[in-house]
Design a protein around this motif. Structure first.
Motif, PDB file in Angstrom:
ATOM      1  N   GLU A   1     -58.908  38.975  54.577  1.00 53.00           N
ATOM      2  CA  GLU A   1     -59.099  40.147  55.421  1.00 53.00           C
ATOM      3  C   GLU A   1     -58.509  39.939  56.820  1.00 53.00           C
ATOM      4  OE1 GLU A   1     -63.204  41.219  55.602  1.00 53.00           O
ATOM      5  OE2 GLU A   1     -63.522  40.950  53.439  1.00 53.00           O
ATOM      6  N   PHE A   2     -58.402  38.678  57.228  1.00 53.83           N
ATOM      7  CA  PHE A   2     -57.978  38.365  58.600  1.00 53.83           C
ATOM      8  C   PHE A   2     -56.585  37.737  58.658  1.00 53.83           C
ATOM      9  CE2 PHE A   2     -62.615  38.272  58.508  1.00 53.83           C
ATOM     10  CZ  PHE A   2     -62.930  39.097  59.570  1.00 53.83           C
ATOM     11  N   ILE A   3     -56.255  36.915  57.690  1.00 53.04           N
ATOM     12  CA  ILE A   3     -54.944  36.260  57.673  1.00 53.04           C
ATOM     13  C   ILE A   3     -54.338  36.392  56.267  1.00 53.04           C
ATOM     14  CG2 ILE A   3     -55.121  34.649  59.607  1.00 53.04           C
ATOM     15  CD1 ILE A   3     -56.215  32.545  57.635  1.00 53.04           C
ATOM     16  N   PRO A   4     -54.038  37.631  55.864  1.00 52.63           N
ATOM     17  CA  PRO A   4     -53.511  37.822  54.505  1.00 52.63           C
ATOM     18  C   PRO A   4     -52.236  37.016  54.272  1.00 52.63           C
ATOM     19  CG  PRO A   4     -53.151  39.773  55.880  1.00 52.63           C
ATOM     20  CD  PRO A   4     -54.082  38.884  56.637  1.00 52.63           C
ATOM     21  N   GLY A   5     -52.214  36.317  53.151  1.00 51.20           N
ATOM     22  CA  GLY A   5     -51.044  35.526  52.795  1.00 51.20           C
ATOM     23  C   GLY A   5     -50.928  34.203  53.515  1.00 51.20           C
ATOM     24  N   GLN A   6     -51.927  33.857  54.332  1.00 50.69           N
ATOM     25  CA  GLN A   6     -51.832  32.622  55.117  1.00 50.69           C
ATOM     26  C   GLN A   6     -52.842  31.561  54.683  1.00 50.69           C
ATOM     27  OE1 GLN A   6     -50.789  35.272  58.983  1.00 50.69           O
ATOM     28  NE2 GLN A   6     -51.425  33.196  59.473  1.00 50.69           N
ATOM     29  N   VAL A   7     -53.282  31.654  53.435  1.00 51.99           N
ATOM     30  CA  VAL A   7     -54.176  30.642  52.874  1.00 51.99           C
ATOM     31  C   VAL A   7     -53.462  29.954  51.725  1.00 51.99           C
ATOM     32  CG1 VAL A   7     -56.408  30.188  51.778  1.00 51.99           C
ATOM     33  CG2 VAL A   7     -56.202  31.991  53.506  1.00 51.99           C
ATOM     34  N   GLY A   8     -53.419  28.636  51.788  1.00 52.73           N
ATOM     35  CA  GLY A   8     -52.729  27.863  50.772  1.00 52.73           C
ATOM     36  C   GLY A   8     -53.667  26.975  49.982  1.00 52.73           C
ATOM     37  N   ARG A   9     -53.126  26.438  48.909  1.00 53.11           N
ATOM     38  CA  ARG A   9     -53.864  25.503  48.062  1.00 53.11           C
ATOM     39  C   ARG A   9     -53.204  24.136  48.185  1.00 53.11           C
ATOM     40  NH1 ARG A   9     -53.100  24.989  42.380  1.00 53.11           N
ATOM     41  NH2 ARG A   9     -52.010  26.987  42.403  1.00 53.11           N
ATOM     42  N   TYR A  10     -53.980  23.166  48.604  1.00 51.67           N
ATOM     43  CA  TYR A  10     -53.447  21.820  48.857  1.00 51.67           C
ATOM     44  C   TYR A  10     -53.172  21.109  47.537  1.00 51.67           C
ATOM     45  CZ  TYR A  10     -52.695  17.999  52.176  1.00 51.67           C
ATOM     46  OH  TYR A  10     -52.127  17.030  52.969  1.00 51.67           O
ATOM     47  N   ASP A  11     -52.207  20.217  47.561  1.00 53.02           N
ATOM     48  CA  ASP A  11     -51.815  19.446  46.382  1.00 53.02           C
ATOM     49  C   ASP A  11     -53.015  18.696  45.798  1.00 53.02           C
ATOM     50  OD1 ASP A  11     -49.975  17.969  44.574  1.00 53.02           O
ATOM     51  OD2 ASP A  11     -50.599  16.275  45.814  1.00 53.02           O
ATOM     52  N   ASP A  12     -53.197  18.792  44.479  1.00 54.54           N
ATOM     53  CA  ASP A  12     -54.371  18.188  43.859  1.00 54.54           C
ATOM     54  C   ASP A  12     -54.053  16.917  43.079  1.00 54.54           C
ATOM     55  OD1 ASP A  12     -53.082  19.266  41.668  1.00 54.54           O
ATOM     56  OD2 ASP A  12     -54.866  20.217  40.807  1.00 54.54           O
ATOM     57  N   GLY A  13     -52.971  16.239  43.466  1.00 54.67           N
ATOM     58  CA  GLY A  13     -52.690  14.949  42.853  1.00 54.67           C
ATOM     59  C   GLY A  13     -53.874  14.004  43.023  1.00 54.67           C
ATOM     60  N   PHE A  14     -54.237  13.335  41.947  1.00 60.19           N
ATOM     61  CA  PHE A  14     -55.459  12.528  41.942  1.00 60.19           C
ATOM     62  C   PHE A  14     -55.239  11.184  42.623  1.00 60.19           C
ATOM     63  CE2 PHE A  14     -58.023   9.244  39.706  1.00 60.19           C
ATOM     64  CZ  PHE A  14     -59.279   9.653  40.126  1.00 60.19           C
ATOM     65  N   ASN A  15     -56.186  10.813  43.474  1.00 61.51           N
ATOM     66  CA  ASN A  15     -56.189   9.494  44.104  1.00 61.51           C
ATOM     67  C   ASN A  15     -57.643   9.096  44.302  1.00 61.51           C
ATOM     68  OD1 ASN A  15     -56.040   7.214  45.722  1.00 61.51           O
ATOM     69  ND2 ASN A  15     -54.425   8.023  47.043  1.00 61.51           N
ATOM     70  N   SER A  16     -58.113   8.160  43.523  1.00 64.46           N
ATOM     71  CA  SER A  16     -59.533   7.776  43.587  1.00 64.46           C
ATOM     72  C   SER A  16     -59.901   7.151  44.918  1.00 64.46           C
ATOM     73  CB  SER A  16     -59.871   6.806  42.456  1.00 64.46           C
ATOM     74  OG  SER A  16     -59.166   5.582  42.602  1.00 64.46           O
ATOM     75  N   ASN A  17     -58.895   6.738  45.714  1.00 65.30           N
ATOM     76  CA  ASN A  17     -59.169   6.168  47.029  1.00 65.30           C
ATOM     77  C   ASN A  17     -59.461   7.242  48.070  1.00 65.30           C
ATOM     78  OD1 ASN A  17     -58.709   3.343  46.380  1.00 65.30           O
ATOM     79  ND2 ASN A  17     -56.564   3.908  46.135  1.00 65.30           N
ATOM     80  N   CYS A  18     -59.178   8.514  47.751  1.00 59.02           N
ATOM     81  CA  CYS A  18     -59.500   9.614  48.650  1.00 59.02           C
ATOM     82  C   CYS A  18     -60.973   9.992  48.468  1.00 59.02           C
ATOM     83  CB  CYS A  18     -58.622  10.819  48.360  1.00 59.02           C
ATOM     84  SG  CYS A  18     -56.870  10.563  48.735  1.00 59.02           S
ATOM     85  N   VAL A  19     -61.630  10.251  49.562  1.00 57.17           N
ATOM     86  CA  VAL A  19     -63.074  10.472  49.506  1.00 57.17           C
ATOM     87  C   VAL A  19     -63.431  11.699  48.679  1.00 57.17           C
ATOM     88  CG1 VAL A  19     -65.112  10.983  50.900  1.00 57.17           C
ATOM     89  CG2 VAL A  19     -63.496   9.248  51.653  1.00 57.17           C
ATOM     90  N   GLY A  20     -62.670  12.795  48.831  1.00 58.81           N
ATOM     91  CA  GLY A  20     -62.969  13.992  48.070  1.00 58.81           C
ATOM     92  C   GLY A  20     -62.894  13.748  46.573  1.00 58.81           C
ATOM     93  N   ASP A  21     -61.860  13.056  46.141  1.00 59.24           N
ATOM     94  CA  ASP A  21     -61.713  12.728  44.727  1.00 59.24           C
ATOM     95  C   ASP A  21     -62.857  11.825  44.274  1.00 59.24           C
ATOM     96  OD1 ASP A  21     -59.163  13.309  46.082  1.00 59.24           O
ATOM     97  OD2 ASP A  21     -58.265  13.041  44.114  1.00 59.24           O
ATOM     98  N   ALA A  22     -63.214  10.856  45.122  1.00 55.94           N
ATOM     99  CA  ALA A  22     -64.274   9.910  44.768  1.00 55.94           C
ATOM    100  C   ALA A  22     -65.616  10.620  44.603  1.00 55.94           C
ATOM    101  CB  ALA A  22     -64.379   8.818  45.827  1.00 55.94           C
ATOM    102  N   PHE A  23     -65.926  11.562  45.494  1.00 54.47           N
ATOM    103  CA  PHE A  23     -67.190  12.290  45.377  1.00 54.47           C
ATOM    104  C   PHE A  23     -67.159  13.262  44.195  1.00 54.47           C
ATOM    105  CE2 PHE A  23     -68.543  11.752  50.122  1.00 54.47           C
ATOM    106  CZ  PHE A  23     -68.783  10.406  49.876  1.00 54.47           C
ATOM    107  N   GLN A  24     -65.981  13.834  43.925  1.00 60.12           N
ATOM    108  CA  GLN A  24     -65.861  14.692  42.747  1.00 60.12           C
ATOM    109  C   GLN A  24     -66.064  13.873  41.472  1.00 60.12           C
ATOM    110  OE1 GLN A  24     -66.122  18.117  42.485  1.00 60.12           O
ATOM    111  NE2 GLN A  24     -64.062  18.610  43.209  1.00 60.12           N
ATOM    112  N   MET A  25     -65.621  12.617  41.495  1.00 64.27           N
ATOM    113  CA  MET A  25     -65.845  11.718  40.356  1.00 64.27           C
ATOM    114  C   MET A  25     -67.333  11.477  40.123  1.00 64.27           C
ATOM    115  SD  MET A  25     -62.846   8.955  41.222  1.00 64.27           S
ATOM    116  CE  MET A  25     -63.360   7.732  40.012  1.00 64.27           C
TER     117      MET A  25
END
Length: 371
Positions: free
Chosen positions: A208-232
């Motif tokens: 509604e505020f920034i149409p077309g300006q939201v992206g999806r970050y690369d989801d390549g897996f890396n268990s050393n990344c905290v987000g991936d580790a917590f998702q695990m």
């Protein structure tokens, strides 16, 4: 309906601005809030700086947030302070959050990196590549908080560079999200589904505020990344990436959109509306590209530079801490053949006003030939 713009105007912490945000900015604010008795020092950094956490609310659903894991990524810290300020004020939404959620927030996980304005910690380690080794005190602190709290959701808060565009468009990725993978196959799971659904909810507001300006970050897996580790570990985890909004190098507008995202995310959880959003809609968010330069300067041959064969120059700003302030130092990274790039600003040195802009801002001062 939530009036996000009005709430942000009332909640913004006006005395914490710009890109350089440290404990010296955050701690005085926390100590003045109604939550000051819920502040806890959860450990020390490599250089013995305190790392503090604030607990807000008393509800059953638990949300863990941490910011400035990378010390020079401060936009989300500002938005987190705005969220805390909002929760101080009595409203139907704030009271509902406090009654139904318990938030634990670490505003600055890497205070040494924040003070030095570096991505890494004082041992030159990227904390977001230390989830498995747990070699750093800051990494251990976050893991201990996670294990003790047992959150239902994790918000992993970051900044991204100005290079990112949305898909193949010339829209900057002002905000990007990621539902981290939990295996090399980047498969689906109940926790990853919830991460995706929550991102879809937040994106629905941002469009509604920034149409077309939201992206999806690369989801390549890396268990050393905290987000991936917590998702695990089967905890729905959302990566927030604060990016560029036109003309907003201090990221005050982006701060606003991150605030909207945080508030919408928490509201969706509180109202038990996560399942109203479709997992498939997550994949409708375009992946980030890397096609932006900060500047493209055309007709550069019209002035004498150390790039005599280059008619066009591509510039990226390097963020440098000088006298307690972040300055943006132009660095030439591309020459000629710039047709595949977008630019946050384009300058033509055959136009007097553009030439004056280059000179007055010393954009090519390090590139001029010495007579």
């Amino acid at each position: 309906m939530v009036n996000f713009e009005e709430i942000f105007k009332e909640s913004k912490v006006d005395n914490v601005t710009g890109r350089y945000v440290t404990n010296e900015d955050v701690f005085p604010f926390l100590e003045q809030t109604v939550f000051k008795n819920e502040i806890k020092e959860v450990g020390k950094s490599v250089l013995n700086a305190p790392i503090k956490m604030v607990t807000i609310g008393h509800g059953k659903t638990k949300i863990l947030m941490w910011s400035q894991m990378h010390g020079n990524e401060s936009t989300t810290t500002k938005a987190v302070l705005d969220l805390i300020h909002f929760l101080e004020k009595s409203s139907d939404l704030s009271l509902s959050i406090l009654e139904n959620c318990t938030l634990r927030i670490i505003p600055i996980l890497n205070p040494d990196g924040a003070a030095a304005y570096t991505r890494i910690n004082a041992n030159k380690i990227d904390l977001n590549r230390d989830a498995q080794d747990q070699s750093q005190p800051e990494s251990k602190i976050l893991k201990e908080v996670y294990l003790d709290f047992k959150p239902d959701f994790c918000f992993n808060l970051h900044d991204q560079r100005t290079i990112f565009n949305v898909g193949v468009t010339d829209k900057p990725a002002t905000v990007s999200f990621l539902a981290p993978a939990f295996n090399k196959e980047r498969g689906m799971s109940a926790s990853r589904d919830k991460s995706m659904q929550l991102i879809v909810a937040m994106n629905s507001v941002l469009q509604e505020f920034i149409p077309g300006q939201v992206g999806r970050y690369d989801d390549g897996f890396n268990s050393n990344c905290v987000g991936d580790a917590f998702q695990m570990l089967n905890t729905p985890t959302i990566l927030f990436e604060s990016g560029h909004y036109p003309g907003d190098y201090d990221r005050e507008k982006t701060r606003e959109f991150i605030f909207y995202s945080l508030l919408k995310g928490v509201e969706t959880i509180v109202n038990k509306e996560v399942d109203l959003y479709k997992v498939d809609s997550y994949f409708d968010i375009p992946e980030n590209g890397k096609l932006f330069l900060d500047l493209i300067i055309y007709n550069a041959k019209s002035i004498a530079t150390i790039h005599p064969e280059a008619d066009s120059l591509g510039v990226l700003y390097k963020e440098v801490l000088k006298n307690g302030k972040v300055v943006f130092a132009p660095t030439i990274v591309e020459e000629n053949n710039l047709g595949c790039f977008f630019a946050h600003k384009k300058l033509n040195l055959l136009i007097n006003s553009d030439l004056d802009y280059v000179k007055s801002n010393a954009l090519l001062s390090d590139c001029l030939l010495v007579n």
